[in-house]
Design a protein around this motif. Structure first.
Motif, PDB file in Angstrom:
ATOM      1  N   LEU A 181       0.813  -1.217   0.000  1.00  0.00           N
ATOM      2  CA  LEU A 181       0.000   0.000   0.000  1.00  0.00           C
ATOM      3  C   LEU A 181       0.846   1.265   0.000  1.00  0.00           C
ATOM      4  CD1 LEU A 181      -2.916  -0.950   2.404  1.00  0.00           C
ATOM      5  CD2 LEU A 181      -2.996  -0.658  -0.072  1.00  0.00           C
ATOM      6  N   LEU A 182       1.963   1.238   0.703  1.00  0.00           N
ATOM      7  CA  LEU A 182       2.834   2.411   0.716  1.00  0.00           C
ATOM      8  C   LEU A 182       3.693   2.499  -0.540  1.00  0.00           C
ATOM      9  CD1 LEU A 182       3.971   2.402   4.454  1.00  0.00           C
ATOM     10  CD2 LEU A 182       2.294   3.907   3.378  1.00  0.00           C
ATOM     11  N   GLY A 183       3.910   1.368  -1.203  1.00  0.00           N
ATOM     12  CA  GLY A 183       4.727   1.362  -2.416  1.00  0.00           C
ATOM     13  C   GLY A 183       3.964   1.725  -3.680  1.00  0.00           C
ATOM     14  N   LEU A 184       2.659   1.526  -3.693  1.00  0.00           N
ATOM     15  CA  LEU A 184       1.861   1.810  -4.887  1.00  0.00           C
ATOM     16  C   LEU A 184       1.905   3.282  -5.307  1.00  0.00           C
ATOM     17  CD1 LEU A 184      -1.244  -0.515  -4.509  1.00  0.00           C
ATOM     18  CD2 LEU A 184       0.570  -0.657  -6.190  1.00  0.00           C
ATOM     19  N   PRO A 185       1.729   4.238  -4.401  1.00  0.00           N
ATOM     20  CA  PRO A 185       1.822   5.641  -4.849  1.00  0.00           C
ATOM     21  C   PRO A 185       3.196   5.973  -5.421  1.00  0.00           C
ATOM     22  CG  PRO A 185       0.800   5.533  -2.694  1.00  0.00           C
ATOM     23  CD  PRO A 185       1.300   4.164  -3.005  1.00  0.00           C
ATOM     24  N   LEU A 186       4.242   5.422  -4.818  1.00  0.00           N
ATOM     25  CA  LEU A 186       5.591   5.656  -5.328  1.00  0.00           C
ATOM     26  C   LEU A 186       5.744   5.058  -6.728  1.00  0.00           C
ATOM     27  CD1 LEU A 186       8.448   6.718  -4.708  1.00  0.00           C
ATOM     28  CD2 LEU A 186       8.971   4.439  -3.844  1.00  0.00           C
ATOM     29  N   LEU A 187       5.189   3.872  -6.942  1.00  0.00           N
ATOM     30  CA  LEU A 187       5.249   3.236  -8.259  1.00  0.00           C
ATOM     31  C   LEU A 187       4.493   4.055  -9.305  1.00  0.00           C
ATOM     32  CD1 LEU A 187       6.106   0.708  -9.892  1.00  0.00           C
ATOM     33  CD2 LEU A 187       3.897  -0.278  -9.265  1.00  0.00           C
ATOM     34  N   VAL A 188       3.348   4.596  -8.931  1.00  0.00           N
ATOM     35  CA  VAL A 188       2.566   5.418  -9.859  1.00  0.00           C
ATOM     36  C   VAL A 188       3.334   6.680 -10.231  1.00  0.00           C
ATOM     37  CG1 VAL A 188       0.481   6.840 -10.049  1.00  0.00           C
ATOM     38  CG2 VAL A 188       0.336   4.530  -9.140  1.00  0.00           C
ATOM     39  N   ILE A 189       3.955   7.323  -9.258  1.00  0.00           N
ATOM     40  CA  ILE A 189       4.719   8.546  -9.525  1.00  0.00           C
ATOM     41  C   ILE A 189       5.904   8.253 -10.435  1.00  0.00           C
ATOM     42  CG2 ILE A 189       6.204  10.290  -8.444  1.00  0.00           C
ATOM     43  CD1 ILE A 189       4.252  10.211  -6.055  1.00  0.00           C
ATOM     44  N   VAL A 190       6.636   7.179 -10.162  1.00  0.00           N
ATOM     45  CA  VAL A 190       7.790   6.819 -10.990  1.00  0.00           C
ATOM     46  C   VAL A 190       7.339   6.505 -12.421  1.00  0.00           C
ATOM     47  CG1 VAL A 190       9.563   5.047 -11.330  1.00  0.00           C
ATOM     48  CG2 VAL A 190       9.233   6.055  -9.081  1.00  0.00           C
ATOM     49  N   THR A 191       6.215   5.803 -12.559  1.00  0.00           N
ATOM     50  CA  THR A 191       5.703   5.463 -13.889  1.00  0.00           C
ATOM     51  C   THR A 191       5.309   6.716 -14.660  1.00  0.00           C
ATOM     52  OG1 THR A 191       4.892   3.366 -13.022  1.00  0.00           O
ATOM     53  CG2 THR A 191       3.996   4.095 -15.128  1.00  0.00           C
ATOM     54  N   LEU A 192       4.623   7.652 -14.002  1.00  0.00           N
ATOM     55  CA  LEU A 192       4.228   8.888 -14.667  1.00  0.00           C
ATOM     56  C   LEU A 192       5.441   9.715 -15.095  1.00  0.00           C
ATOM     57  CD1 LEU A 192       1.160  10.030 -12.540  1.00  0.00           C
ATOM     58  CD2 LEU A 192       1.172   9.154 -14.872  1.00  0.00           C
TER      59      LEU A 192
END
Length: 96
Positions: free
Chosen positions: A32-43
């Motif tokens: 759950l804490l890694g998903l926002p970071l993954l979304v930001i890196v992908t964008l």
């Protein structure tokens, strides 16, 4: 400033509590804490890719346009659907 530090302390307490409750909760929290970071890196990756691709294409377009100009007597080799339709009309129909 105290509200911000209280917010992060509350989050840390929640993480520590869930970690002590078991391994499954720790894994869920990590996801759950890694998903926002993954979304930001992908964008960021997608935006950078689009920007770099656009720059490369704009610099190469004049060269492509020069190469695409036809010389005298050069035929256009593109095949379109229009001649096919005309050929079908000229064929005699088969007797039934």
């Amino acid at each position: 400033m105290e509200r911000i530090s209280a917010f992060f302390i509350a989050i840390w307490d929640t993480i520590s509590t869930k970690h002590q409750e078991g391994l499954f909760n720790t894994i869920c929290l990590g996801v759950l804490l890694g998903l926002p970071l993954l979304v930001i890196v992908t964008l960021v990756f997608i935006c950078c890719h689009c920007c770099w691709s656009r720059r490369g294409k704009s610099g190469q377009q004049p060269e492509r346009n020069k190469r695409k100009k036809k010389k005298k007597g050069e035929e256009d080799l593109w095949i379109s659907a229009q001649p096919k339709l005309l050929q079908l009309e000229k064929r005699p129909s088969l007797p039934v």
